[in-house]
Design a protein around this motif. Structure first.
Motif, short mmCIF file in Angstrom:
data_model
loop_
_atom_site.label_atom_id
_atom_site.label_comp_id
_atom_site.label_asym_id
_atom_site.label_seq_id
_atom_site.Cartn_x
_atom_site.Cartn_y
_atom_site.Cartn_z
N ASP A 1 -4.78 6.14 0.47
CA ASP A 1 -5.56 5.82 1.72
C ASP A 1 -6.75 6.53 2.02
O ASP A 1 -7.96 6.33 2.44
N ASN A 2 -6.63 7.86 2.18
CA ASN A 2 -7.37 8.81 2.53
C ASN A 2 -8.60 9.11 1.57
O ASN A 2 -9.71 9.11 1.90
N LEU A 3 -8.38 8.62 0.16
CA LEU A 3 -9.54 8.93 -0.68
C LEU A 3 -10.33 7.56 -0.64
O LEU A 3 -11.75 7.68 -0.64
N LEU A 4 -9.73 6.28 0.21
CA LEU A 4 -10.60 5.29 0.27
C LEU A 4 -11.38 5.50 1.47
O LEU A 4 -12.56 4.96 1.72
N THR A 5 -10.54 5.97 2.53
CA THR A 5 -11.32 6.02 3.73
C THR A 5 -12.07 6.98 4.34
O THR A 5 -12.84 7.18 5.15
N GLY A 6 -11.58 8.25 3.77
CA GLY A 6 -12.44 9.60 4.06
C GLY A 6 -11.43 10.27 5.12
O GLY A 6 -11.90 11.35 5.66
N PHE A 7 -10.25 9.57 5.59
CA PHE A 7 -9.69 10.33 6.91
C PHE A 7 -8.01 10.32 6.64
O PHE A 7 -7.60 9.13 6.10
N PRO A 8 -7.46 11.41 6.91
CA PRO A 8 -6.21 11.37 6.93
C PRO A 8 -5.46 10.73 8.28
O PRO A 8 -6.02 10.49 9.03
N SER A 9 -4.25 10.18 7.81
CA SER A 9 -3.66 9.25 8.93
C SER A 9 -2.25 10.03 9.09
O SER A 9 -1.65 10.13 7.98
N GLY A 10 -1.57 9.72 10.21
CA GLY A 10 -0.30 9.72 10.25
C GLY A 10 0.47 11.25 9.90
O GLY A 10 -0.10 12.25 10.05
N GLU A 11 1.49 10.99 9.01
CA GLU A 11 2.13 12.42 8.40
C GLU A 11 1.03 12.97 7.60
O GLU A 11 1.29 14.29 7.57
N LEU A 12 0.24 12.51 6.88
CA LEU A 12 -0.48 13.20 6.02
C LEU A 12 -1.67 14.23 7.07
O LEU A 12 -1.98 15.22 6.83
#
Length: 205
Positions: free
Chosen positions: A55-66
Motif C-alpha cells: 500500500d505504501n508503494l502505491l500511496t507514498g505514505f505508511p499507515s498503521g503498524e507500518l
C-alpha cells in the motif's frame, strides 16, 4: 539507554532468519548489559507488514503498524537487519521496507547485517548486496556481517563466534565517537618548502 531495533524479513514460522536475528539481538543485549546498560529492544517482523508495504508503494505514505515500524527505525540508536536470500540477493520484502523510508532515516546509524540461506554458496550476498544497500542509505555498517546456512544452526561454534564478534563491534559503535576527518597530507612541494624536522619524524607513532 540505547534503543535497539531488530528488523527481520523471514516469511515462515518458525524462521531461521528470525532465529539468527534473535541470536544477534541476545548477544548485543548481553554485551550492553555487561557494560551497565539496560537497552530498549523491539523487533519488527516484516512478514506482518507485507500488505502495508505494498500500500505504501502505491500511496507514498505508511499507515498503521507500518508507520509505527518506520518511526521505531527512525528513532533507533542502532539496527540489526536480517534477510533471507532469494535469487542470490536480499528478499523483496526486505528491500521494500528500506525503500519506503525517508532518505535520511538511516544517516549515521550503526547497522549489524545478517542473512540466511539454505546453502553456504550464498554467503557473499552480504557483501555484494546488503552492505551496498546500507552504504547507499549512509548507515554505518558493522565490519562483521553474519551469514548462516541451514547446517550452521544447532550449536555451530563458528557461527556463535561470528555472532559474538559482530555484537561486540555494534556495541563499540554505540559508544564510539564519529570518525574524525583524516589530517591533510603534506605534498612533496610542502616538504621541500618547509621540511619536517628529522627529530619530529622519529617521534611520530
Amino acid at each position: 539507554m540505547s534503543n535497539l531495533v531488530v528488523v527481520t524479513a523471514g516469511l515462515h514460522v518458525p524462521s531461521s532468519t528470525r532465529l539468527l536475528a534473535d541470536q544477534l539481538r541476545d548477544a548485543t543485549v548481553r554485551r550492553l548489559s555487561d557494560a551497565g546498560e539496560a537497552p530498549r529492544v523491539s523487533v519488527i517482523e516484516l512478514r506482518a507488514l507485507a500488505h502495508a508495504l505494498a500500500d505504501n508503494l502505491l500511496t507514498g505514505f505508511p499507515s498503521g503498524e507500518l508507520a509505527d515500524a518506520v518511526e521505531r527505525v527512525r528513532s533507533a540508536d542502532a539496527l540489526i537487519a536480517v534477510t533471507p536470500v532469494f535469487s542470490a540477493s536480499f528478499s523483496g520484502l526486505f528491500k521494500t521496507f528500506f525503500d519506503v523510508l525517508e532518505p535520511e532515516t538511516l544517516l549515521g546509524k550503526p547497522v549489524l547485517m545478517g542473512a540466511t540461506a539454505g546453502t553456504a554458496r550464498h554467503s557473499l550476498v552480504l557483501e555484494h548486496a546488503v552492505r551496498p544497500l546500507f552504504s547507499y542509505l549512509r548507515a554505518i555498517t558493522v565490519p562483521t556481517a553474519v551469514f548462516a546456512a541451514t547446517e550452521d544452526f544447532g550449536g555451530d561454534p563458528a557461527l556463535s563466534a561470528r555472532v559474538e564478534r559482530a555484537a561486540a563491534e555494534l556495541v563499540a559503535m554505540l559508544g564510539a565517537e564519529l570518525p574524525r576527518p583524516a589530517p591533510r597530507l603534506r605534498s612533496v612541494e610542502d616538504e621541500l618548502a618547509d621540511p619536517t624536522p628529522f627529530s619530529e619524524l622519529l617521534s611520530r607513532p
